[in-house]
Scaffold this active site. Sequence first.
Site, PDB file in Angstrom:
ATOM      1  NE  ARG A1032     -14.370 -10.881 -23.283  1.00 14.21           N
ATOM      2  CZ  ARG A1032     -15.265 -10.046 -22.740  1.00 14.21           C
ATOM      3  NH1 ARG A1032     -15.776 -10.292 -21.556  1.00 14.21           N
ATOM      4  NH2 ARG A1032     -15.645  -8.968 -23.392  1.00 14.21           N
ATOM      5  NE  ARG A1101     -17.948 -10.870 -17.044  1.00  9.86           N
ATOM      6  CZ  ARG A1101     -18.362  -9.882 -17.829  1.00  9.86           C
ATOM      7  NH1 ARG A1101     -17.488  -9.164 -18.503  1.00  9.86           N
ATOM      8  NH2 ARG A1101     -19.632  -9.627 -17.962  1.00  9.86           N
ATOM      9  CE  LYS A1171     -18.573  -5.359 -16.071  1.00  8.43           C
ATOM     10  NZ  LYS A1171     -18.335  -4.927 -17.429  1.00  8.43           N
ATOM     11  CE  LYS A1173     -14.772  -7.031 -15.907  1.00  6.96           C
ATOM     12  NZ  LYS A1173     -14.593  -5.767 -16.627  1.00  6.96           N
ATOM     13  CB  CYS A1392     -12.195  -0.698 -25.333  1.00  7.30           C
ATOM     14  SG  CYS A1392     -13.293   0.511 -26.101  1.00  7.30           S
ATOM     15  CB  CYS A1398     -18.309  -2.703 -28.807  1.00  7.50           C
ATOM     16  SG  CYS A1398     -19.106  -2.450 -27.231  1.00  7.50           S
ATOM     17  CB  CYS A1437     -19.303   3.360 -24.385  1.00 11.62           C
ATOM     18  SG  CYS A1437     -19.220   1.842 -23.422  1.00 11.62           S
ATOM     19  CB  CYS A1441     -13.604  -2.564 -22.051  1.00 14.48           C
ATOM     20  SG  CYS A1441     -15.328  -3.031 -21.974  1.00 14.48           S
TER      21      CYS A1441
HETATM   22  S1  SF4 Z   1     -15.607   0.347 -23.298  1.00 17.17           S
HETATM   23 FE1  SF4 Z   1     -17.615   0.466 -24.195  1.00 17.17          FE
HETATM   24  S2  SF4 Z   1     -17.195   0.682 -26.349  1.00 17.17           S
HETATM   25 FE2  SF4 Z   1     -15.339  -0.062 -25.459  1.00 17.17          FE
HETATM   26  S3  SF4 Z   1     -15.500  -2.271 -25.704  1.00 17.17           S
HETATM   27 FE3  SF4 Z   1     -16.223  -1.744 -23.677  1.00 17.17          FE
HETATM   28  S4  SF4 Z   1     -18.417  -1.591 -23.905  1.00 17.17           S
HETATM   29 FE4  SF4 Z   1     -17.546  -1.460 -25.945  1.00 17.17          FE
END
Ligand code: SF4
Length: 1538
Positions: A1032, A1101, A1171, A1173, A1392, A1398, A1437, A1441
């Site tokens: 990244r 970040r 983290k 942000k 995401c 991931c 998940c 993100c």
């Molecule tokens: S929200 Fe969860 S599944 Fe989606 S990119 Fe972030 S860590 Fe991975």
Amino acid sequence: MASVGVVRTAEEAVARVAYLSSDVVISVQQTLGQQSKYSAQLSSLSATKTKSVIAQADELPEIQKIRHSADPLLSVHDPARSGKFVSVTTTSSTLISSIPHLYKLTNVPVVLHVSMQSEEFPDYADITSIRQSGLIMVQSESLVDAQDMAVAAHALAIRSGKGVLHFFAGSAAPGSPILAVGEELLNEAYDKVKIRSYRVREGRATALYSDDGVKAETAELVPSASSTPAATETPATTTASTLAGILNGLSNSTNPSSVSSETPHSGASSRLSVSSASTIEPPTTTRSVTPDDIYKYAEDIFETIRITTSRSYKIFEYSGALDAKAAVFVFGSTTDLFRKAIAQAEAGEVYAKVGIISARVYRPWFGTRLPHALPKSVTKVAVLEQIKRKTTRWGPLFLDLLTCLKAEPSSTLSKSIVGYQLGYINVTTIQQALRGVVQNLRAESPVQNLQVGSLTAPASPSADLAQPEVETAYMRILNELFKERLHLANQIHSKNAGVAIDISASPEFGYGSLIARQEKRQAFLGKIEEVVKRSEFSTDVPEQSLSKWLFVANDPTKSVAAAEAVIKDLKADGSDLAAELLKDKSLFYKESQWLIGSDAWAFDLGNSGVHHVLSSGKNVNMLIIDSQPYSEKAAADAARRKKDIGLYAMNFGNAYVASVAVYSSYTQVLHAMIDADKFDGPSVVLAYLPYNKEDDSPLTILQETKKAVDIGYWPLYRWDPYGEDRGDLNFNLDSERIKDELKAFLKRDNHLSHLVRRHPEFSANLANSYGTEVRHQQKRKAKDSFNKLLEGLSGPPLTILYASDGGNAENLAKRLARRGKARGLKTIAMSMDDYPIEDLINEENLVCIVSTAGQGEFPQNGRSFWEAVKNSTDIDLANVNFSVFGLGDSHYWPRKEDKIYYNKPGKDLDKRLHDISGKRMVDLGLGNDQDPDAYQTAYAEWEPKVWRVLGVDNIEGLADEPPPITNEDIKSASNFLRGTILEGLADESTGAISASDAQLTKFHGTYMQDDRDVRDDRKAQGLEPAYSFMIRCRLPGGVATPEQYIKMDDISNTFSNHTLKLTTRQTFQFHGVLKRNLRNSMRAINKALMDTLAACGDVNRNVMCSSLPQNSAFQKETWAYSKKISEHLLPSTSAYHEIWIMDDNDVKAQVGGDAVQDFEPLYGPTYLPRKYKITIAIPPHNDTDVYAHDVGLIAIKSADGGLAGFNVLVGGGMGVTHNNKKTYPRTGSMFGFVTKDKIHLACEKIMLIQRDNGDRKNRKHARLKYTIDDMGVDVYKGKVEDLLGFKFEKPREFEFVSNIDTFGWIRDETRMNHFTMFIENGRIEDTPEWKMKTGIREIAKIHKGEFRLTGNQHMIISNVSDQELPRIKDLMTLYKLDNIQHTGLRLSSSACVAFPTCGLAMAESERYLPVLITKLESCLEEAGLRHDSIVMRMTGCPNGCARPWLAEVAFVGKAYGAYNMYLGGGYHGNRLNKLYRSSIKEEEILEILKPLFKRYALERFEGERFGDFVIRKGVIKPTMEGKRFHEDVAEAEEDDEE
Ligand code: SF4
């Protein structure tokens, strides 16, 4: 029992009989997405659970649907050889390509039901071509016939044990219905004893291509040979020379000139096919089935049909006058028409007293019986054969008849057999046809081979072959690459006048047409050379351009420009000659000629078009699409291997060969096609496109492709036999990731081939057993080494086995083992699948710890163990004490019916171990994530019981256990983020780095990941996961120059997976970077004057900033602060520089950021607890989600329009853990206003309070949002103010209107233009459908402004001057980058990455949200909501993100295919949403959303947003602050099951 209804078409009737008479029905279909004429009937019988009349117990017939191009008859073998009765429903167009299989079906009771094609005018050449296959062949014509003969075919197969082919004229349209045949006929006709004996026959071979010696046999006592009528009547003395003599005689009488040139080859083979000529075996109790047996069986079966139905059939069927002098033998689809015409003939009609004869059983050919079927008075026979394109002078039926009738000693038919080619006849032409036939027959010298009827027929719509939609991906690339030069020789739907569509799509036809085309062009070249000399044009311009063209005519690229110039000049010239040449203008291009084929070509390469092309050496390119999914292949019998066309072609030595997969590497496909086009000789491009059904989603195809490529089933390579001559490589392996494994495989393969050569009795399956044995040995070795280690210990043994996906069960097991050792037990701990199962009975004390995967399944590393324990019949644990501890979540599946999944593996294992006599030493323990300390609660009770039973609970002086290593330990021991990263990078034995280094590299902007799509398959193959890295960039405010963009694009092409990901935090991300490319990628990023330092990890970040330059000067000034803050808070370690940038010789290498000292004034050696942000939003656009970050800055204008400072929000954050109510999302709390000159200090001090007060023990509670709630907002704020030395001012006024992007063009106050492009979920890539990545690169090449990434993962082409504008717009149009005509929902969506890269993903996100939106769009259209913006987000998940908790509708992955659904977020990103439903799948999602959207359309207030609407309507309660997120959720949770 099948109810006796009606049937309307022959196919329907036949399908019904096939179903009722089989264990397995192979339904061959053009596409799997549409029904065939048979399959609807099959499906309906299957749906009503109708049993077959030959069924064993309660089994229902299995229907296997197979594409016509997928070598369907291959599927017959396995079930047939395992004692099942198999039938196939297909059309005649599959027969020729199935020839290699047909003869193998001779001695198995398979029935092939074949409807003749085309339906209007079938070509019986498809049948005569396979007449030597050894199959019994039965024919029918009408609907009633077809039904009865279907029964007869099955009865014959059962009685004889031989394969039967039933061919019938299909139904162009449904006719009058007839009663479906009753089951009593089937029961009468089928020999039950034979059915039983076939099922139990032992010793069947399993290999397809080995001759297993199976012969159809009969157990009947056979009387002496002399008493067998057929044997005595067999014309055994008829020889090939006799036949030749007959033919010569015939020829002499009809066409003397042709005799010497005719080789009676087909006649000879025809004679040999006279089955009654077969030698009769000596009489034994069991002997091979003879044609005479078949004759008898057939007669018996016909008699049974007659008794039951009153319909009578004979082997040869004659109708007409019993004193007829002439007879017409019809082999085609119009026998009935002829019969009727003769029956209705008026007395004086020339054909009134002619008889009609046809063969009900065509093979074996009972020629010796034929004379007895005809009235003795018949002296002349006309043989009508419905064969469209004759390839031999004498028709096969003609020869059959000739042989038997002429050989008949008492024959009166001398010189009176006349052959005809039967064309298309209907009721209006039948009389005329009959007259012609009979008149010729009666002539003194009848003409042989006269054509009757027309050879063309009305087109039959059903004969249309469909090209599966998914396969067009490769066609598009060909079109795109070669444009006007492309010529597809055998494309479906191409115009080939007069040739049947299935033929024109065949390889042989295509090959022939290409050769003709090449010859035509050669002649054209010669003609042009002539023309140039003649000077007959109006002007001399064409001559000049033609001369130029001649120089480059054979150069694929140069000829294009030259051809265009010539065509233009010829058009301008206007002379007759010019017009004539223009008629063939396509020949001016050097065509790129392609044959398109399917994987069916792989089954008999020696006979296929592939072989012809290769051996010709001609410059023909073949694109062969293999569509068999890897999973299907892997599941299939290994012996069913297709031949490898690639290797076959490489062995020829003169061909270019490439193996490609568009869903794996688009670029490689392009290279291969370009190479193939350039190659002067045959080329074979094998293209992979796995799909089960034509409507498979691209995601399924992509996943199948990846598995196949990754495991090496489908390697990507390019082979040029002359590469080395040019100083290149002959062989390029393009699927890099498997390079080492492939090498190892090749070595092993070499070794095995030597072994097999020495010991031919070893089967080809040696490779499999070798792998299995190696794995077994490895398990053994691991266990033995453990045992050795334990030798010094004296206590009782304890074996701990675990199965764990997430690591919790493994960690518990390992901790239990440490504690056991400390208590003096001989303890080993290993995963269940690493344990040699045969040792289980010798264990003394066994503990199993198992977590729960998926829907109550065993975790991956325990599945084989469980299968073995579950299925074994010889494991007796009478001497084993055991205990099981399971880990699960009682609320994971909220529905009552799913409660059974809770801790299912633990419960199942406990029960099974007890069932096989194990002694339970401690009762089953059940860890539950819902308990106060999750699974630890139950575990804390369970573990002491184990020690108590083993008598080691009260041990004095136990050493303290070492505490587990935490992230904090890793950071502090890392020497300012160095760890052992450098050493890990140098280790070539693995694609991974160590676990602690994997934590540290996050601070450097890179995460280790593995490809989830192929994880299970790799594990099954014994390979380590497919590790790669995500990188990244740090890009404050998301602004990049075009030069930087091009460099990013280059990096993605060279080092990563050819795609660029724009993230939700405004930066570039690369996926799929291999360890060995990691440093080079980092350096390349550095060369683009960017870095990745602190892009991830427990530091500040990337700092975000609203990127829409509506007010350009203000945006610019604000953006500068994002850069300033980012640099102010950058870690100072020089480790980044040392590890990634500095090379061995150059100590002066410079990183974009200026990190040179090993001292962290802001962070200290342990950095932050989690983290941190920061984001900046510029009202009225909250396009960076200012409430969702640790620090959210709202830019405030001063009175003069410049930047005054920022309102500061603190404590936003998204990540939660499912079912853990101590975790929650939170929106930032307003601290107040800070002037711009002090804002970096405010951000710093907020961070320092978090650094010193954040929870460093529990990472799930370590974010600033928890610190601020634990501490209280005012206290936190006060501490910050103390450090700052001043107070926050009162927040200034601001207003947000949305948190989505503003798409399309805008013009700022400086007259610069900016276009916000829609890039779905931030993924920039090229696909066969859309070259988006290429397009953006082309723009970057000419663009003078910037690219700005948005927080919603889109991109702005920014600062385009008016001069630049037209060119940029042209490129945007060319590459379809200006398309923003999507629904409001799609434009407002965000997902995401999730799968496949991931590691935390529980469900799909980026790859699935677009699919879900498509499924909702029709409903939005209907409701009139097409243009309404509804913010919808999805994550794989609960880490969140894509900031799902602020969306109006959100989906958060719970398990593969299942999501929690949230509703009620604020449209401006200002209010959290709330859980509406848990773990729902697509069907339920659609069921909920569609009516809800409709209600919204009808009942909303003016301007009311969807998130507000669902709250007003009481669908969901509002979430006013993060701490209340779990309260008042819409779905009442069920009580625990126990
Ligand atoms: S929200 Fe969860 S599944 Fe989606 S990119 Fe972030 S860590 Fe991975």
